[in-house]
Structures are given as C-alpha cells and as structure tokens.
Design a protein around this motif. Structure first.
Motif, short mmCIF file in Angstrom:
data_model
loop_
_atom_site.label_atom_id
_atom_site.label_comp_id
_atom_site.label_asym_id
_atom_site.label_seq_id
_atom_site.Cartn_x
_atom_site.Cartn_y
_atom_site.Cartn_z
N HIS A 114 0.81 -1.21 0.00
CA HIS A 114 0.00 0.00 0.00
C HIS A 114 0.85 1.26 0.00
N ILE A 115 2.07 1.17 0.50
CA ILE A 115 2.96 2.32 0.34
C ILE A 115 3.24 2.55 -1.15
N GLU A 116 3.38 1.47 -1.90
CA GLU A 116 3.58 1.59 -3.34
C GLU A 116 2.33 2.13 -4.04
N GLU A 117 1.15 1.85 -3.48
CA GLU A 117 -0.10 2.33 -4.08
C GLU A 117 -0.43 3.76 -3.68
N THR A 118 0.34 4.31 -2.75
CA THR A 118 0.06 5.67 -2.30
C THR A 118 0.17 6.67 -3.44
N GLN A 119 1.11 6.42 -4.36
CA GLN A 119 1.28 7.33 -5.49
C GLN A 119 -0.02 7.45 -6.29
N LYS A 120 -0.67 6.30 -6.55
CA LYS A 120 -1.94 6.33 -7.29
C LYS A 120 -3.01 7.08 -6.51
N LEU A 121 -3.04 6.87 -5.19
CA LEU A 121 -4.03 7.55 -4.36
C LEU A 121 -3.84 9.06 -4.41
N VAL A 122 -2.58 9.50 -4.31
CA VAL A 122 -2.29 10.94 -4.37
C VAL A 122 -2.66 11.50 -5.74
N ASP A 123 -2.29 10.78 -6.78
CA ASP A 123 -2.59 11.25 -8.14
C ASP A 123 -4.09 11.42 -8.35
N SER A 124 -4.86 10.43 -7.96
CA SER A 124 -6.31 10.51 -8.17
C SER A 124 -6.92 11.64 -7.37
N ASN A 125 -6.45 11.87 -6.15
CA ASN A 125 -6.99 12.97 -5.34
C ASN A 125 -6.69 14.32 -5.96
N PHE A 126 -5.46 14.51 -6.44
CA PHE A 126 -5.13 15.80 -7.04
C PHE A 126 -5.84 16.00 -8.38
N ARG A 127 -6.04 14.91 -9.11
CA ARG A 127 -6.83 15.05 -10.34
C ARG A 127 -8.26 15.45 -10.02
N ASP A 128 -8.82 14.87 -8.99
CA ASP A 128 -10.19 15.24 -8.59
C ASP A 128 -10.25 16.70 -8.16
N LEU A 129 -9.23 17.15 -7.41
CA LEU A 129 -9.23 18.56 -6.98
C LEU A 129 -9.10 19.50 -8.17
N ARG A 130 -8.28 19.14 -9.13
CA ARG A 130 -8.15 19.99 -10.32
C ARG A 130 -9.44 19.96 -11.14
N THR A 131 -10.07 18.81 -11.19
CA THR A 131 -11.38 18.74 -11.86
C THR A 131 -12.38 19.65 -11.17
N LEU A 132 -12.34 19.64 -9.84
CA LEU A 132 -13.22 20.52 -9.07
C LEU A 132 -12.98 21.98 -9.41
N LEU A 133 -11.72 22.38 -9.50
CA LEU A 133 -11.40 23.77 -9.78
C LEU A 133 -11.67 24.14 -11.23
N ASN A 134 -11.39 23.24 -12.15
CA ASN A 134 -11.52 23.57 -13.57
C ASN A 134 -12.97 23.56 -14.04
N LYS A 135 -13.78 22.66 -13.49
CA LYS A 135 -15.16 22.54 -13.96
C LYS A 135 -16.08 23.59 -13.36
N THR A 136 -15.68 24.18 -12.24
CA THR A 136 -16.58 25.11 -11.56
C THR A 136 -16.96 26.32 -12.42
N PRO A 137 -16.00 27.06 -12.99
CA PRO A 137 -16.40 28.20 -13.83
C PRO A 137 -17.27 27.77 -15.01
N MET A 138 -16.96 26.63 -15.59
CA MET A 138 -17.77 26.14 -16.71
C MET A 138 -19.20 25.89 -16.28
N GLN A 139 -19.36 25.35 -15.09
CA GLN A 139 -20.71 25.06 -14.63
C GLN A 139 -21.48 26.33 -14.29
N ILE A 140 -20.79 27.32 -13.75
CA ILE A 140 -21.48 28.59 -13.48
C ILE A 140 -21.94 29.21 -14.80
N ASN A 141 -21.07 29.20 -15.80
CA ASN A 141 -21.47 29.73 -17.10
C ASN A 141 -22.61 28.93 -17.69
N TYR A 142 -22.60 27.62 -17.48
CA TYR A 142 -23.68 26.79 -17.99
C TYR A 142 -25.00 27.17 -17.33
N VAL A 143 -24.95 27.36 -16.01
CA VAL A 143 -26.18 27.72 -15.30
C VAL A 143 -26.72 29.06 -15.79
#
Length: 885
Positions: free
Chosen positions: A178-207
């Motif tokens: 699981h220490i070896e799998e930590t890299q994947k866990l960190v990557d997926s979390n940061f991708r989700d956070l960037r998705t959160l930040l990047n999609k927000t303005p688009m969604q406001i414009n959509y609304v």
C-alpha cells in the motif's frame, strides 16, 4: 503530511469555489422547463475496504480497547492547543489515560531486561552441569507422560508462534504494497481537486446560459398567445358552448331527415289511396256483373235457386276492408317542415362556430403591444443575470489556488519518494525479524518431529539414535537463539506498540468518530479572539457558526461550497436572485392585460325562429295509432282466392249456359284482381307501415328535444355574456403565471444549484480522508499495529517454548550416563562416562523383584509409592522409558 494536506486543501477552497453537483433532471416539454447539470465523475473512491485482513485489524482493535478503554482526552488536547498544558500538573491525567499502554510497555521493558539476564544465568548454570546441563538421564516412573506432554505443549506453542509470524508477514506485505499504491491515491486525489477547480467556472457559465433556454421558451409562448391564451379561453367556454352548437347541428340534420321521412310517408299514403280506389272499382265491377248474372231465369229453377241465393248473399263480402281513404294525409306537417327548412340552419350554425373559434384571433390582435413589451423586459432581465454572474464569478479566484495545490503536490511527491526509500529498509528489517522467528519456530518444530520419529523405546538414554539426538540439539539450539535475540525483538515490539497504539487511539479513532473535529471546533481554541476559527479566517467574522465538523460533514454528503462555507455572508445569492425583483415588471404587464371579445352570437333570431316553428309543425301530433290500425288490416273482407274457388265450385254444378259462363268469367276476374291488385296492395301497405314507423321513430319527442335545445342555447348565450370577462381575466393570469413560472423555476434552480449542487466539495473530504483515514491509519498504522501484535505474541510465546524445549531435550538427546539397576543384589554403577566406572560413588541397594519393575507407562501415585525403588536402582529394559510420542 495528512494534517498539512487537509488544512491546505480546505483553505484553498474557502473562497466561493463552485463545482458540479448531482444532476437536477429537468428537460423541456410542452408546459414544463427542466434543467440539467452534467454530473462529474471523480476517480477516488470515498470508501476504503482493506479486504480480508480487516479481520486481523479488528482483533488488534479489540486488544487496544482492552488495554486502553478510556475515552478520547479532549480536555488534554484542548490545553495542548491553547499552550496551557502543564506536564507537572496534568501528569496524573496522562498516566490515567495511558495506564494500559504504560503497563504493557513496562512488562515489555521487564522482558527486555530479564530475558538476557535469565539467559546468561541459565547458560552459566548449565555450564556447571546444573539446570539440566548434566548429561545424565534419571529414570522417572511418569517419564513417558511428561515427554508426551512436553512435546504436545511445544507443538501447540509453535502453532501460536506461527500465527503471530504469519500476521507479521501479512502486515509487512500489506504495508509495503500500500505504500507503493500511495502514489496512485495521491494522483487521483489531485486530479479530482483539479477537476473541481476547472469545472466550476464552466458550470457557473452553464447555469447562467440556461437563461437563454428559459427566454426561448417564454418567447415561444408569447408568440403562441393565440393558441395558449385564446385557446385557454376557448377551453373554458367549450364545455358550455360546443355541446349546444353540436346539438343544434344534429337537430338541423334530424329535421332534414324528418322532412324526407314525411315526404316518403305522405307519397306512400297517396299511392296506397290510389291502389285502394282501383281495388274498390274492380270489386264493384265484379259485384255488378255477378248481380246481373243472378237475374238469369235459371236462378228461379230449383235447385239452382239455392246456389244463386248463396252467391247473392256472399256478394256483400266483395268490398274494401280498410278506411285508409278517410285518414288524412301529412301535407300540413310536410308544409310546416318545408317552411322551417327555408332557413339554412347549417350556415347559421357554422357562423356560430366561426364566431366562437374566432376568439383566439381577437386575443392575438389585441395583445401585440403587450407581447413586445414583455419580450423587451425579458431581454433586460438577461442582462441583469449576466451582471450577477460577473459578480459571483470565481474563475480568477480559483486560478490563485492552482499554485498552492501544485506546491503541495510537489511536496508530497518528494516525501513519498523518501518514504518509499525508507520503507525498503523497514520492509527488509521486518522480513528479517519474521524470518528469525520462523527460524526459531523451525528449530523447535524440527526438534519435536525428529525426537518423535527418532525416539526408540528400547534404546537406553546413552544409546539413543542419531535422529532423536539431533532433535534434542535442535531444541537446545532454538533455546539458545531465543535467549540471544528475543529481547531485541521485544524492543521493536514495545516501540511500535507505544507509537502505533497512541496514534490509533489519539488520531485514527477520534478522526473516524469525529471527536477530533469537535475539539477543533471549541470556541476560542485556536485563536483567543475568535469564537469560531474558520469563520474568522475566511470572512474575518468569528461570530459566524462555521465549524470543522460541519464543513467535513457537508463535504462528505457532497453539498455545495456555498452552503458548506456559509458564503451567504460574503455574497447573498438570495438577494441578487430575488424573484420578485426580476418578475415584477412582467407581472405589471399581465395585470394590465385587457382583451375585449366582441358579442358572440351562437344562433341568430332567424335560426331560433326556425327551431321554434319546428316545435309547432305538428310532427309530434300525428296519430300514428290510427294509421297502424288501418294499415295492419287485410285489403278485402274476404279472401278473393277462396271466394273464387267457391264460385268455381258452384259454377261447375250448373249446366252450360249464360249463368255458368258468367260465374266462370267472374271467378277468373277475381283471381286476376287478387294477383294484380291485392298482392301489390299488401306489399304497399307493408312499405307504408315501415315508413310510418320510421317517421314515428324520428319524430317521437323531437319537439321536446328541440325545445330543450332552445333552452340550452339561451343558457349558453347568457353564460358567454355574463362570464366572458371573468374567464378572460382568469386565463390571462394563468397564462402570465405560466410565463413567470419559467423564470421562477429557472431562478430557483439557479439558487439551488449555486447553494447546494454547484461546487460540491466531496473531493475535499475525500482528499482529507485519503490523507488521514486511508494513508495514515489504514496504510501505515493498521499494518504497523498488526505487526507488533503478531511479533509480540510470537515473542511472548517464546518463554513457554524455552521451558518446554529444555524439558523435552532431555528425553531426546543422547546422555553420557544413566541410572543403572540390576535384578539381583549388586553394587550399582553410577556416572558411567565414556565406558569408565567410578566406584567411589557407589552404594548398596536391596534388590527389587522384577515383577515390581514392570508398571504401566504412567503409573498412579499409589502404585509409584508402593515401588520402593532407590535412586540408584537399575530397572529392567522393559521398564526404562515408555513409547515415543
């Protein structure tokens, strides 16, 4: 790392961050607008499942709960965070909380201190031929039972040690994997956070852009005001008006059909009268001819006189049987209906339909200016909403948080590389520890197995086999290795136990049950001047009740950032999206809507007079019973064929002459009259019957029906006159509310989307869970606790293993000397070492009979006591040792 990651992510997203939320399924239909937010799929799972090894984790949790049953020390943690913790004053609380861990640690320290000391003393003792170091086998009556007991006990202990070793291997492998799998866990979390930040303005414009959809729907309804508003007015009038017009239309058709039925029936009656008149003439001619024939002189001659008299008496039957000629024709009723039909009811009714269906066109013509004004207002509302969107736009704000996230990501990746490097050493060390314990267990297991399978019951202790002796050597080797290294293992167990147990109880458990958040939410804890730390940090308004637990719970439930962080204190979306403020002008347009509907005449006076004249046309006054009574009669009083047959019979009785010829001629005429006139007349009468019956069916109650229709027509006309204004007002409000409803629905959807759905902060909670619950607790603490629990269990069981191994080795190793007994009185020899006899330490012992030297393998205490066997007495060979285990 976990706390740094969680804090930075939370702070980075505190400024109106908005993201996509669950979809609000709304699709456009004929009357309802529906809006839809596309759902964003995140990679990181919010629930972590360790798998089958969780059973072992639960066992460790139970052990820690038994060792440390006290509740989370919230007061102590609060004092630490306030920098008011005084160790000298609060040490009793710490000792009370840590008492179980302290006791276990002290026991471990005693183990660490005593085991080397005991091992050293044990080694010295054995080097002095004490503590079992003397290679001399003393004979015992219960030796076989002891050997078996020691062997079984040592095997059971080896099983328990093996379970602990297996747990250590599993924990070591789990932690490394699981220490070896930590890299994947960190990557997926940061991708989700960037998705959160990047999609927000688009969604406001959509609304915001969905306003165009709403406006298009409103414009469509405004362009269709003819069918929507005018059609609504028609729908209110239709149940009252249309049935009346339909009934009048149907009645007009019935009147035409009645006229046709009257005409057909009247013509049939005329034809029937003509046919009956012809029949009367024909019968009268026959009757006159017969009367003249009966004046023949032959009729005065008997018996012809009788025949003539019978014929003369029957002549009055040759006559018409009906009075249809006296029944009046239907000329008067027919003339009245023709007068009614001179007015074209169908065209008048069609005008009524046209007047009624022309209402929508009137509505459209009178609302042209209103539609233009509302469209202009809707366009201005769109501009205001775009301005509001610019005020709540966070795209520039979100861009500022990309750099901190990149920095955190770089920092974590750097630490992960070092963690993987150090973990390789940890993994190798843990593997060596587990292998060492495996080696010790192997020594013990091989020793027991070699001893069991190599033991010979017939061999004396000094002549034991090589396999048995090897088993004893394995056992003593395991004892020696255990004494040398077990205290080192206990040092590792104590250190990992103190660290892992406290992290589990002070971090993992309070994080999972959220008591840690409750401590952080204590007023004036993190800042003496702020009641609520988060609200003071975000809004500089510390009185706003914004807590860590509430934020974490809302994010866990995937609620929007606006509600989670109570951003209404910065930007009140409810005020800026006030429905009344946007729709007030539109309401005023519809309040001033006035539609004037011209007088709607369903049927003019000429049509009404025609219906009234039909009521008095006399169709209902026809005496159908009189017609049916006459038509159902036979055309003649007597059956002409029967009369002709009778006349023929009488003529045949007469002699040839004028009388006979006259009778035969008239008989033939009657037959001709029957076939040429009576039979067609009967068919004609049947046709007239059907015509009259059809006329009766059509006209029966028709006058009453028409009178009822006239009454309904008057009622419908009054309804239109009295209610048209209120219907127009009601439908205008309904139409206006429908258009306003689109915008109310849209603005409500915008409000709900921004406050609850957009900027759903689940990735933040997931990132915090990944850092603390998954990485720290499940990836590191859980396997570390399982490791010390397994290794500690195995190490503790080494103590009884040493004891039993030392005891058991005596029964397997080859001895240098043994107790010797003879069956006769002799000088016993003791300490036979390498074939030499030492006579300096002998004593004389009374001979014991052989029969007393053959007891069972495990004698009872009474039987052992009855055998007064001296220490130096040598038993027979069958009496030395029992069977091998």
């Amino acid at each position: 790392m976990a706390l740094v990651l969680g804090s930075l992510l939370l702070l980075a997203l505190c400024g109106n961050t908005i993201s996509e939320g669950p979809p609000s399924s709304r699709r456009t239909s004929s009357n309802v607008l529906e809006f839809e937010l596309r759902e964003v799929d995140y990679e990181t799972e919010d629930v972590y499942k360790p798998g089958p090894i969780s059973i072992l984790f639960q066992i460790v949790h139970v052990f820690l709960h038994v060792v440390q049953p006290h509740a989370f020390p919230e007061d102590i943690l609060r004092n630490v965070l306030r920098n008011k913790f005084d160790l000298s004053a609060d040490y009793e609380k710490i000792i009370h909380y840590e008492l179980g861990i302290i006791i276990c640690a002290v026991l471990g320290l005693l183990f660490i201190i005593l085991m080397p000391l005991v091992g050293f003393c044990f080694g010295l003792c054995r080097s002095c031929n004490k503590c079992g170091g003397e290679m001399h086998q003393r004979q015992k009556r219960n030796g076989t039972c002891l050997r078996k007991y020691f062997a079984v006990s040592l095997l059971v202990i080896c099983v328990f040690i093996s379970v602990g070793i297996i747990s250590g291997f599993l924990a070591n492998h789990y932690l490394r994997t699981h220490i070896e799998e930590t890299q994947k866990l960190v990557d997926s979390n940061f991708r989700d956070l960037r998705t959160l930040l990047n999609k927000t303005p688009m969604q406001i414009n959509y609304v915001v852009d969905q306003y165009n959809t709403t406006k298009k729907k409103a414009f469509s309804d405004l362009d269709n005001i003819k069918s929507l508003l005018g059609g609504g007015i028609l729908d209110q009038l239709r149940p009252t008006v249309i049935p009346v017009l339909d009934n009048i239309k149907t009645t007009a058709a019935v009147i035409k059909e009645t006229k046709e039925a009257l005409l057909n029936t009247n013509n049939a009656l005329k034809d029937l009268r003509k046919s009956i008149a012809q029949l009367d003439t024909s019968l009268s001619d026959v009757k006159t001819d017969l009367e003249q024939s009966l004046s023949d002189p032959l009729c005065s001659v008997p018996p012809v006189t009788t025949t003539c008299n019978e014929i003369r008496m029957a002549l009055n039957q040759l006559d018409n049987n009906t009075n249809l000629g006296k029944i009046p024709l239907l000329d008067e009723q027919l003339d009245n209906v023709n007068n009614v039909l001179q007015t074209d009811l169908s065209s008048l009714i069609q005008k009524g339909y046209q007047a009624f269906n022309g209402i929508p066109e009137m509505v459209r013509n009178q609302t042209t200016n209103l539609v233009s004004g509302i469209k202009s207002t809707l366009n201005s509302i769109g501009s205001e909403i775009k301005q509001a969107q610019e005020q709540i736009s966070i795209q520039s704000l979100l861009s500022r948080f990309m750099d901190p996230i990149d920095y955190i990501e770089t920092y974590i990746y750097d630490k992960l590389r070092k963690l993987k490097e150090y973990d390789s050493y940890r993994w190798l060390s843990s593997l060596i520890i587990c292998c060492f314990l495996t080696l010790v267990t192997t020594f013990y297991s091989l020793g027991v197995l070699c001893g069991i399978f190599g033991y010979d019951r017939n061999a004396s202790p000094t002549r034991r086999g090589c396999i048995s002796n090897t088993g004893g050597i394995f056992l003593m080797t395991g004892v020696g290795v255990s004494f040398l290294f077990c205290w080192l293992l206990m040092i590792i167990v104590v250190l990992t136990f103190v660290i892992g147990g406290n992290v589990e109880k002070l971090v993992c458990e309070p994080y999972q049950n959220r008591k840690l958040f409750k401590v952080l939410d204590t007023p004036y804890l993190l800042n003496e001047n702020w009641k609520y730390y988060l609200s003071g940090m975000i809004f500089n308004k510390p009185d706003i009740n914004l807590t860590f637990e509430q934020i974490y719970s809302d994010c866990k439930e995937n609620r929007g950032m606006y509600t989670t962080l109570k951003l209404e204190n910065e930007y009140n979306i409810s005020e800026h999206l006030n429905i009344q403020g946007y729709t007030g002008n539109i309401n005023s347009y519809f309040d001033n809507l006035h539609v004037e509907i011209d007088d709607i005449v369903l049927l003019d006076d000429a049509g009404r007079r025609s219906l009234t004249d039909f009521v008095f046309s006399g169709v209902d006054g026809i005496n159908y019973d009189a017609y049916f009574a006459e038509i159902t009669k036979t055309p003649t009083k007597v059956n002409l064929l029967s009369f002709a047959d009778d006349l023929q019979g009488k003529a045949n009785k007469l002699t040839k002459g004028n009388l006979r010829s006259s009778l035969i001629r008239n008989e033939q005429r009657l037959r001709k009259i029957y076939h040429d006139q009576v039979v067609p007349l009967e068919l004609l009468m049947k046709g007239v019957y059907q015509s009259i019956r059809e006329l009766q069916n059509r006209s029966s109650g028709l006058g009453v029906t028409v009178s009822s229709i006239i009454s309904s027509l008057d009622s419908a006309q009054r309804f239109i006159v009295n209610n048209i204004s209120s219907i127009i007002v009601m439908q205008s409000k309904k139409y206006g509310n429908a258009i306003l409803g689109y915008f109310k629905l849209y603005l409500q959807w915008v409000k709900v989307s921004i406050t609850e759905r957009i900027a759903a902060c689940k990735p933040v909670a997931t990132a915090l869970d990944s850092a603390v619950d998954v990485f720290l607790c499940n990836y590191i603490v859980e396997p570390m606790n399982l490791f010390w629990f397994g290794i500690g269990t195995a190490t503790v069981f080494l103590i009884p293993a040493i004891i039993f191994a030392v005891k058991l080795a005596k029964y397997y190793r080859r001895m240098d000397s043994e107790d010797v007994y003879d069956d006769v009185e002799t000088v016993p020899m003791k300490n036979l070492r390498k074939g030499n006899v030492d006579f300096n330490r002998h004593q004389t012992t009374q001979t014991v009979p052989t029969k007393f030297l053959s007891p069972p393998d495990c004698p009872s205490p009474s039987s052992a006591a009855s055998l007064n066997v001296g220490k130096e007495t040598r038993p027979s060979r069958d009496d030395r040792l029992g069977d091998a285990v």
